[in-house]
Motif scaffolding. Structure first.
Motif, PDB file in Angstrom:
ATOM      1  N   MET A 136     -46.594 -21.068  52.241  1.00 56.10           N
ATOM      2  CA  MET A 136     -45.948 -19.970  51.538  1.00 56.10           C
ATOM      3  C   MET A 136     -44.491 -19.826  51.939  1.00 56.10           C
ATOM      4  O   MET A 136     -44.063 -20.353  52.970  1.00 56.10           O
ATOM      5  N   GLY A 137     -43.727 -19.105  51.094  1.00 56.68           N
ATOM      6  CA  GLY A 137     -42.316 -18.898  51.379  1.00 56.68           C
ATOM      7  C   GLY A 137     -41.748 -17.798  50.501  1.00 56.68           C
ATOM      8  O   GLY A 137     -42.434 -17.254  49.628  1.00 56.68           O
ATOM      9  N   ALA A 138     -40.470 -17.473  50.749  1.00 58.54           N
ATOM     10  CA  ALA A 138     -39.808 -16.366  50.060  1.00 58.54           C
ATOM     11  C   ALA A 138     -39.503 -16.703  48.603  1.00 58.54           C
ATOM     12  O   ALA A 138     -39.262 -15.800  47.800  1.00 58.54           O
ATOM     13  N   ASP A 139     -39.484 -17.984  48.267  1.00 56.51           N
ATOM     14  CA  ASP A 139     -39.310 -18.434  46.875  1.00 56.51           C
ATOM     15  C   ASP A 139     -39.859 -19.850  46.782  1.00 56.51           C
ATOM     16  O   ASP A 139     -40.302 -20.421  47.793  1.00 56.51           O
ATOM     17  N   ILE A 140     -39.822 -20.423  45.588  1.00 55.38           N
ATOM     18  CA  ILE A 140     -40.449 -21.737  45.420  1.00 55.38           C
ATOM     19  C   ILE A 140     -39.693 -22.812  46.202  1.00 55.38           C
ATOM     20  O   ILE A 140     -40.302 -23.751  46.739  1.00 55.38           O
ATOM     21  N   THR A 141     -38.382 -22.664  46.330  1.00 61.14           N
ATOM     22  CA  THR A 141     -37.595 -23.649  47.073  1.00 61.14           C
ATOM     23  C   THR A 141     -37.999 -23.655  48.544  1.00 61.14           C
ATOM     24  O   THR A 141     -38.194 -24.716  49.141  1.00 61.14           O
ATOM     25  N   GLU A 142     -38.143 -22.448  49.113  1.00 59.86           N
ATOM     26  CA  GLU A 142     -38.536 -22.388  50.527  1.00 59.86           C
ATOM     27  C   GLU A 142     -39.963 -22.885  50.727  1.00 59.86           C
ATOM     28  O   GLU A 142     -40.254 -23.587  51.701  1.00 59.86           O
ATOM     29  N   THR A 143     -40.867 -22.551  49.807  1.00 63.76           N
ATOM     30  CA  THR A 143     -42.256 -23.005  49.964  1.00 63.76           C
ATOM     31  C   THR A 143     -42.328 -24.533  49.876  1.00 63.76           C
ATOM     32  O   THR A 143     -43.072 -25.170  50.620  1.00 63.76           O
ATOM     33  N   ARG A 144     -41.549 -25.119  48.974  1.00 58.78           N
ATOM     34  CA  ARG A 144     -41.515 -26.586  48.885  1.00 58.78           C
ATOM     35  C   ARG A 144     -40.990 -27.196  50.183  1.00 58.78           C
ATOM     36  O   ARG A 144     -41.520 -28.203  50.668  1.00 58.78           O
ATOM     37  N   ARG A 145     -39.945 -26.579  50.747  1.00 54.19           N
ATOM     38  CA  ARG A 145     -39.404 -27.092  52.013  1.00 54.19           C
ATOM     39  C   ARG A 145     -40.452 -26.949  53.123  1.00 54.19           C
ATOM     40  O   ARG A 145     -40.634 -27.868  53.935  1.00 54.19           O
ATOM     41  N   HIS A 146     -41.163 -25.831  53.142  1.00 58.38           N
ATOM     42  CA  HIS A 146     -42.193 -25.634  54.159  1.00 58.38           C
ATOM     43  C   HIS A 146     -43.296 -26.672  54.039  1.00 58.38           C
ATOM     44  O   HIS A 146     -43.758 -27.233  55.026  1.00 58.38           O
ATOM     45  N   ILE A 147     -43.734 -26.932  52.818  1.00 56.03           N
ATOM     46  CA  ILE A 147     -44.841 -27.875  52.634  1.00 56.03           C
ATOM     47  C   ILE A 147     -44.390 -29.287  53.028  1.00 56.03           C
ATOM     48  O   ILE A 147     -45.131 -30.026  53.688  1.00 56.03           O
ATOM     49  N   GLU A 148     -43.161 -29.628  52.685  1.00 55.95           N
ATOM     50  CA  GLU A 148     -42.666 -30.971  53.004  1.00 55.95           C
ATOM     51  C   GLU A 148     -42.506 -31.121  54.522  1.00 55.95           C
ATOM     52  O   GLU A 148     -42.856 -32.161  55.092  1.00 55.95           O
TER      53      GLU A 148
END
Ligand SMILES: [Zn+2]
Length: 204
Positions: free
Chosen positions: A173-185
């Motif tokens: 999870m993250g504050a927006d889709i960009t952050e969530t993508r970075r977290h998952i990667e």
């Protein structure tokens, strides 16, 4: 974010996650918090070729307001994770090999990772010397029960970046889709590092 924009962003993200091999065999589900509530993928579609009709919409109370497909049973876990923090605006759930295997190798309630520069890609982390603790929960087909355990855990140990479900996969999870993508990667990178390190140490 408006729901049409959210669907467009999740379609593009689904393509990317599929290319990584992290959502095989129609697995995984994605969601975004919108101005009206939530947009969530419906069950059973290939996440690499999503279309706008493959999404369902829910209001802030979790009642379905739009869409004709079946909600994934895991929608309830998405809603429970959103309830933990108003900061969370996007949740991506994946079934990668690394998350599936490493969660089975972790007997504890937490996968503790330390010593990697990549930890700094996670919100709030500034050093490789800190310990990144990802909670691990036993898999359960009873999603309301699982969601209850996640909520209870958060009450004493706040869940920030995601949770692992043992033998199943990752909710990031993250504050927006960009952050969530970075977290998952970043998390997938770290899981692969940990798996490789453990294999080499075992064989060494
Ligand atoms: Zn799943």
């Amino acid at each position: 974010m408006q729901s049409a924009q959210a669907k467009h962003a999740l379609i593009e993200t689904g393509r990317w996650l599929s290319e990584q091999g992290w959502v095989p065999a129609t697995g995984g589900n994605f969601s975004i918090r919108t101005e009206q509530g939530f947009v969530v993928t419906a069950s059973g579609h290939d996440k690499g070729t999503l279309q706008p009709e493959h999404f369902l919409e829910f209001d802030t109370e979790g009642a379905q307001t739009s869409g004709t497909g079946h909600p994934s049973a895991e929608t309830e876990l998405h809603l429970a994770l959103y309830a933990l923090s108003p900061r969370t605006h996007c949740i991506l759930h994946t079934h990668s090999v690394a998350a599936t295997v490493l969660s089975r190798l972790t007997a504890d309630h937490s996968l503790d990772i330390t010593g990697y520069e990549m930890q700094k890609a996670l919100h709030g982390y500034t050093s490789h010397l800190e310990t990144l603790a990802i909670p691990v929960f036993d898999n359960d087909q009873d999603i309301p029960a699982l969601a209850g355990r996640v909520t209870e855990y958060h009450a004493h140990t706040p869940i920030q970046h995601g949770v692992l479900i043992r033998g199943h996969g990752l909710y990031a999870m993250g504050a927006d889709i960009t952050e969530t993508r970075r977290h998952i990667e970043a998390l997938e990178f770290l899981f692969n590092c940990e798996l490789t390190r453990r294999q080499l140490e075992k064989n060494g």
